[in-house]
Scaffold this active site. Structure first.
Site, short mmCIF file in Angstrom:
data_model
loop_
_atom_site.label_atom_id
_atom_site.label_comp_id
_atom_site.label_asym_id
_atom_site.label_seq_id
_atom_site.Cartn_x
_atom_site.Cartn_y
_atom_site.Cartn_z
N SER A 141 -16.38 2.94 -19.58
CA SER A 141 -16.11 3.03 -18.14
C SER A 141 -16.47 1.70 -17.49
O SER A 141 -17.23 0.91 -18.06
CB SER A 141 -17.00 4.13 -17.56
N TYR A 154 -25.44 8.60 -15.94
CA TYR A 154 -24.07 8.36 -16.43
C TYR A 154 -23.88 6.88 -16.77
O TYR A 154 -23.37 6.53 -17.84
CB TYR A 154 -23.07 8.80 -15.36
N1 LIG Z 1 -11.94 10.26 -14.71
C1 LIG Z 1 -12.46 9.06 -14.50
O1 LIG Z 1 -12.33 8.49 -13.41
C2 LIG Z 1 -13.20 8.36 -15.61
C3 LIG Z 1 -13.58 7.03 -15.42
C4 LIG Z 1 -14.24 6.36 -16.44
C5 LIG Z 1 -14.51 7.01 -17.63
N2 LIG Z 1 -14.15 8.31 -17.79
C6 LIG Z 1 -14.48 8.97 -19.05
O2 LIG Z 1 -13.34 9.58 -19.60
C7 LIG Z 1 -13.76 10.61 -20.48
C8 LIG Z 1 -12.93 11.85 -20.23
O3 LIG Z 1 -13.23 12.34 -18.94
P1 LIG Z 1 -12.14 12.98 -17.97
O4 LIG Z 1 -12.11 12.14 -16.77
O5 LIG Z 1 -10.90 13.27 -18.70
O6 LIG Z 1 -12.91 14.32 -17.55
P2 LIG Z 1 -12.59 15.87 -17.82
O7 LIG Z 1 -13.76 16.58 -17.25
O8 LIG Z 1 -11.23 16.20 -17.36
O9 LIG Z 1 -12.62 15.96 -19.42
C9 LIG Z 1 -13.82 15.89 -20.16
C10 LIG Z 1 -13.71 16.86 -21.32
O10 LIG Z 1 -14.90 16.75 -22.13
C11 LIG Z 1 -15.28 18.06 -22.51
N3 LIG Z 1 -16.70 18.11 -22.84
C12 LIG Z 1 -17.74 17.83 -22.01
N4 LIG Z 1 -18.89 18.03 -22.67
C13 LIG Z 1 -18.56 18.46 -23.92
C14 LIG Z 1 -19.33 18.84 -25.04
N5 LIG Z 1 -20.66 18.83 -25.04
N6 LIG Z 1 -18.68 19.22 -26.16
C15 LIG Z 1 -17.32 19.25 -26.19
N7 LIG Z 1 -16.54 18.91 -25.15
C16 LIG Z 1 -17.17 18.51 -24.03
C17 LIG Z 1 -14.95 18.92 -21.27
O11 LIG Z 1 -14.89 20.30 -21.58
C18 LIG Z 1 -13.63 18.34 -20.85
O12 LIG Z 1 -12.52 18.99 -21.46
C19 LIG Z 1 -15.26 10.81 -20.24
O13 LIG Z 1 -15.98 10.17 -21.27
C20 LIG Z 1 -15.47 10.10 -18.92
O14 LIG Z 1 -16.79 9.65 -18.76
C21 LIG Z 1 -13.48 9.00 -16.81
#
Ligand SMILES: NC(=O)c1ccc[n+]([C@@H]2O[C@H](COP(=O)([O-])OP(=O)(O)OC[C@H]3O[C@@H](n4cnc5c(N)ncnc54)[C@H](O)[C@@H]3O)[C@@H](O)[C@H]2O)c1
Length: 252
Positions: A141, A154
């Site tokens: 990120s 985070y």
């Molecule tokens: N959305 C953003 O703006 C953004 C920005 C930077 C980084 N990210 C990163 O992208 C990645 C995906 O996030 P997203 O935005 O798609 O969010 P999201 O919440 O839509 O998806 C995250 C997924 O991870 C799963 N998850 C969480 N904890 C878990 C566990 N212990 N075991 C199994 N599954 C688990 C959740 O059930 C969910 O399906 C993350 O690592 C997040 O930090 C997202």
């Protein structure tokens, strides 16, 4: 219509994708399958089963549990014969000042965002070493390098992802395995919904501060993951590839 030069970039590869029930992980799993890969999609949310197909096995499990990583890798080998790719993506965020953050909450963030990446990376590299090839793509990120108030756990966990990426890359490339990360900017997903009902709207608005003037669709992150996972990225090692609409290069 998909670019015909790109549709087969991961054809025949076998991947494990974590956090595949939602958002970025779901887009990655879908794109990899579209481009010819076989996928083991892991999530603790049973919605992951919606993705199941001939090319995708859905595995319900918690990424912070050691045996889930081993099971995911073994499933890839048992069902599809090998493991070529790991995408560490499962993530969780809280939004609290440090003084209001409990030890339990700190440990939850670190367990999902850092320890889970370690457990899956370890299991995957062990399986890839005999093949002398493979790729790992971690979802990092802009918070791996920069911070906002009230996201200290985070940001710390994503900083750890950046350094896990670099350090493991040095070990793994000796075995022909490339480890890289995507430094994601704002993407419209359910990530923030654990602490605010308007999480998607917030991410949509927040992204407008990026030089590009908007947030990303999950597919825009998946495209770069597919590239880093493919042999087209054969010289990319230990890189944190920023995909953030320019957010991290501006001062104000
Ligand atoms: N959305 C953003 O703006 C953004 C920005 C930077 C980084 N990210 C990163 O992208 C990645 C995906 O996030 P997203 O935005 O798609 O969010 P999201 O919440 O839509 O998806 C995250 C997924 O991870 C799963 N998850 C969480 N904890 C878990 C566990 N212990 N075991 C199994 N599954 C688990 C959740 O059930 C969910 O399906 C993350 O690592 C997040 O930090 C997202």
């Amino acid at each position: 219509m998909a670019d015909p030069n790109m549709v087969s970039e991961v054809d025949g590869k076998v991947a494990v994708v974590t956090g595949a029930a939602s958002g970025i992980g779901r887009a990655i799993a879908e794109l990899l399958v579209e481009r010819g890969a076989k996928v083991v999609a892991v999530d603790w949310d049973e919605k992951v089963s919606e993705l199941a197909s001939e090319s995708l096995v859905a595995l319900k499990g918690d990424v912070t549990v050691e045996s889930t990583a081993d099971e995911a890798v073994q499933t890839a080998i048992d069902r599809f014969g090998k493991l070529d790719l790991l995408v560490n993506n499962a993530g969780y965020i809280n939004y609290q000042s440090v003084v209001d953050t409990s030890l339990e909450e700190w440990e939850k963030v670190m367990a999902i965002n850092s320890t889970g990446y370690f457990l899956f990376s370890r299991a995957a590299v062990k399986a890839m070493i005999p093949n002398k090839s493979g790729a790992i793509v971690n979802i990092a990120s802009y918070a791996s390098f920069f911070a906002f108030k009230d996201i200290a756990p985070y940001a710390a966990s994503k900083g750890a992802v950046a350094q896990l990426t670099r350090s493991l890359a040095l070990e793994a490339i000796e075995h022909g395995i490339r480890v890289n990360a995507v430094g994601s900017g704002d993407v419209v997903t359910n990530l923030l919904n654990t602490f605010r009902d308007d999480g998607r709207e917030f991410l949509t608005e927040h992204g407008k501060a990026a030089p590009i003037g908007r947030s990303a669709d999950p597919r825009e992150i998946a495209e770069v993951v597919a590239f880093l996972a493919s042999d087209r990225a054969s010289f990319v090692v230990g890189s944190i590839f920023m995909v953030d609409g320019g957010y991290s290069v501006q001062i104000a």
